[in-house]
Design an enzyme around this catalytic site. Structure first.
Site, PDB file in Angstrom:
ATOM      1  N   GLU A 138       0.808  -1.224   0.000  1.00  0.00           N
ATOM      2  CA  GLU A 138       0.000   0.000   0.000  1.00  0.00           C
ATOM      3  C   GLU A 138       0.844   1.278   0.000  1.00  0.00           C
ATOM      4  O   GLU A 138       0.702   2.148   0.870  1.00  0.00           O
ATOM      5  CB  GLU A 138      -0.968   0.000   1.187  1.00  0.00           C
ATOM      6  CG  GLU A 138      -2.045  -1.045   1.073  1.00  0.00           C
ATOM      7  CD  GLU A 138      -3.082  -0.972   2.182  1.00  0.00           C
ATOM      8  OE1 GLU A 138      -4.191  -1.488   1.985  1.00  0.00           O
ATOM      9  OE2 GLU A 138      -2.772  -0.422   3.258  1.00  0.00           O
ATOM     10  N   GLU A 173      -6.910  -7.222  -1.419  1.00  0.00           N
ATOM     11  CA  GLU A 173      -7.478  -7.085  -0.073  1.00  0.00           C
ATOM     12  C   GLU A 173      -8.910  -6.582  -0.167  1.00  0.00           C
ATOM     13  O   GLU A 173      -9.207  -5.665  -0.936  1.00  0.00           O
ATOM     14  CB  GLU A 173      -6.686  -6.074   0.779  1.00  0.00           C
ATOM     15  CG  GLU A 173      -5.346  -6.524   1.277  1.00  0.00           C
ATOM     16  CD  GLU A 173      -4.745  -5.505   2.235  1.00  0.00           C
ATOM     17  OE1 GLU A 173      -5.507  -4.723   2.848  1.00  0.00           O
ATOM     18  OE2 GLU A 173      -3.503  -5.466   2.357  1.00  0.00           O
TER      19      GLU A 173
END
Length: 657
Positions: free
Chosen positions: A150, A306
């Site tokens: 991320e 995710e």
């Protein structure tokens, strides 16, 4: 063709075995097999375990886990572990901690606590990646490499002296000489002219407004600096582990990073998506983000790396997903191009900041309601396996340019209320409602495959982009442009000759003056019930026809929406019904066709020969004219139409396929 060595659709989640004793590992492997999991992400935040002291690596425990998972038929998305340096690294290299614009050095104790330009951080991260690749490159369980995690989440920029030096190097490479640099930054304004690159600093906290081109170049640099971190690790993996794809997980439509440039260096695009179950239109925003992920590598299938099985842990109020929402939204990702549905995380954590985050295996274990949901999704994704690898085609493209986004939202503009994501979402929603498929494209894209191109905002428009749009419309394509577009060039300088600058001739008008609307105010338009928000322009047509006028206020009777041949211009943000009508007229004239016809609230998506129908309403809905088809999920046969119950979904395959 599968994204990885694992056939069919990928299913699983982040697994953090370092949080658990070995007997739990064995239970996890068994339960993963029971749930149909075929891929887990390992090692995302494991640096402290993988390298407990400088240059001392312990990979044996990870090898044991990988062997155990592979024995149970579970492949591995192996992370490099470099998202969060361990305490010893931070104390040995305190200058690697990031610094804010006001000079505060951030401390250890969270994650992403590093300066992207730090040579010590990059060297240590690359060394760990090298050890991981040397140890595991040939393991049969290895399906995918996952660099860091991320990028751009907690950390988007660092203002330390190391970053400043890197920024100066970046500027030298970009401009080559000081005259070009001073011209680009417009440094004769406010006596900012530089006589050496060594005088340049990042846009730290200052007494007043900061040079806008300095801010724009800083955004470009920060994206590039983080990309350099990713690329340094990917180069190691490409060299030591050839043939295994490499990714890093994106964060949907994130302002901080130029995903067009990043996606060029990924083998496959992956995304983390967390739509809010409390938002009644969350599925529309999710569809928008998934269309972007599908578009980033020209329609290549992507991977949802995710999502939350139920509630997250970081909103003010964390509402759980209903089982119906979870099923519908998971399959929505496949409908919009994903070849896998992964989660954060496999087993719920007992400690740490995310201990209240939902998991595939909840705190209550296999007796919890969530476990049934996990097992069922594994079975349904196996039913959808034939969809893997198929692509989606679109007749409509929406322009998205990160340079323009960054420049648009710098301060000292006529209005701070013009926000690109809000503009894009407003234009995207009526297309979603009409079941019109949209590709996102950069301004450099070949537009010849599209019938219509939409530009909700293109504040920064250079001559090359304007020429490309002109060629598109000259070739018969329909173009729709939103307000405050065509205003500046690549250096954020006003295009001379009057607004909208580079687009003036194409739009057949001049904007004499901007009349932005205060927050919450609206202006009436000359159609029943129609109004505009956010912005107004004082337009002087020079060939454009007026389609809609302002009906009150200082601009009453003046043009609000114009058309010049097959090019439309919207000088305000119309109410949703009016905006939908404008776009419908433009796209109908361009012969754009929807995926199909269904009750409002039903989302239709086509991947190859497969037609997905997703009912996002609480009522029974109907999809018409589907022909003779079979639902891959239920095995049920349909002819002509499909009745869908509330929050139900079907994946229809041609009966003879």
């Amino acid at each position: 063709m599968s994204l990885t060595r694992v056939p069919g659709l990928l299913y699983g989640g982040d697994y953090n075995p370092e949080q658990w004793p070995p007997h739990v590992w064995r239970e996890d492997a068994r339960l993963m097999a029971e749930a149909g999991v075929n891929l887990v992400t390992l090692g995302v935040f494991s640096w402290a375990r993988l390298e407990p002291a400088p240059g001392e690596y312990d990979l044996d425990w990870l090898a044991e886990i990988i062997d155990l998972l592979w024995e149970h038929g579970v492949a591995v998305d192996l992370a490099t572990g470099t998202a969060s340096p361990p305490p010893w690294f931070v104390r040995d290299h305190p200058r690697s901690l990031p610094v804010t614009a006001d000079g505060t050095r951030l401390e250890f104790g969270s994650r992403q606590h590093y300066c992207p330009s730090s040579p010590e951080f990059r060297a240590a991260a690359t060394a760990l990646t090298t050890k991981m690749a040397q140890r595991f490159a040939d393991h049969p369980a290895l399906a995918l490499w996952h660099v860091s995690n991320e990028y751009g989440d907690e950390l988007q920029e660092c203002f330390c002296e190391v970053s400043a030096a890197d920024f100066r190097r970046w500027l030298r490479d970009r401009y080559r000489d000081l005259d070009a640099f001073n011209h680009a930054w417009g440094t004769d304004f406010w006596s900012q002219r530089y006589t050496s690159f060594d005088q340049v600093e990042p846009p730290r906290a200052a007494p007043g407004p900061i040079n806008p081109t300095q801010q724009l170049d800083w955004r470009r640099f920060c994206s590039d600096a983080m990309l350099a971190c990713y690329r340094s690790e990917k180069e190691v993996l490409d060299r030591l582990s050839p043939g295994v794809p490499v990714t890093t997980n994106f964060m949907s439509m994130l302002k901080a990073l130029d995903y067009w440039e990043w996606a060029r260096h990924e083998d496959l695009v992956s995304d983390d998506a967390y739509p809010d179950p409390a938002d009644p239109k969350a599925h529309i925003g999710a569809a928008l983000n998934y269309d972007l992920m599908r578009s980033l590598r020209g329609g290549q299938p992507w991977l949802l790396l995710e999502q939350a099985p139920s509630a997250v842990s970081w909103r003010e109020v964390n509402v759980p997903k209903t089982p119906q929402q979870y099923r519908l939204w998971s399959i929505q990702t496949v409908a919009r191009g994903a070849d896998g549905v992964m989660h954060f995380q496999w087993r719920a954590s007992q400690a740490g900041a995310e201990k209240f985050h939902s998991a595939m295996l909840p705190h209550g274990g296999t007796t919890a309601r969530g476990w049934e949901r996990t097992v069922r999704m594994g079975a349904e994704l196996r039913s959808l396996a034939p969809v893997a690898g198929h692509r989606t085609t679109a007749q409509v493209a929406m322009l998205l340019d990160w340079d323009s986004w960054w420049a648009l939202e710098i301060d000292q503009h006529p209005s701070a209320l013009v926000l690109l994501k809000e503009q894009i979402r407003a234009w995207y929603e009526p297309l979603w409602e009409a079941n019109i498929t949209v590709d996102f494209v950069p301004v450099t894209a070949d537009l010849s495959a599209y019938r219509a191109v939409l530009a909700p905002n293109l504040y920064l428009t250079d001559a090359a982009t304007a020429s490309k749009l002109r060629a598109f419309t000259d070739g018969g394509g329909t173009l729709v442009v939103g307000f405050f577009s065509g205003i500046v060039d690549r250096d954020d300088h006003i295009v001379p000759g009057g607004h909208p600058g580079a687009l003036r001739d194409l739009l057949g008008l001049t904007v004499d003056e901007f009349w932005p609307l205060p927050a919450g105010e609206r202006v009436a338009l000359d159609q029943p019930g129609a109004y505009g928000t956010v912005w107004r322009d004082w337009i002087v047509p020079s060939g454009a026809d007026v389609e809609i006028r302002y009906a009150d206020g200082e601009l009453a009777g003046r043009p609000a929406v114009t058309r010049h041949g097959n090019t439309w211009y919207l000088s305000t943000l119309p109410d949703p019904a009016t905006l939908s009508g404008i776009l419908r007229r433009a796209l109908t004239a361009a012969s754009v066709t929807p995926v199909g016809q269904a009750t409002p609230g039903v989302e239709l998506c086509r991947r190859g020969p497969y037609l997905f129908a997703l009912n996002h309403t609480d009522a029974t809905a109907t999809v018409t004219s589907v022909g003779d088809r079979v639902d891959l999920l239920s095995g049920k046969k349909y002819s002509d139409h499909v009745d869908l119950g509330p929050l139900e979904v079907v994946c229809l395959s041609p009966e003879d396929s």
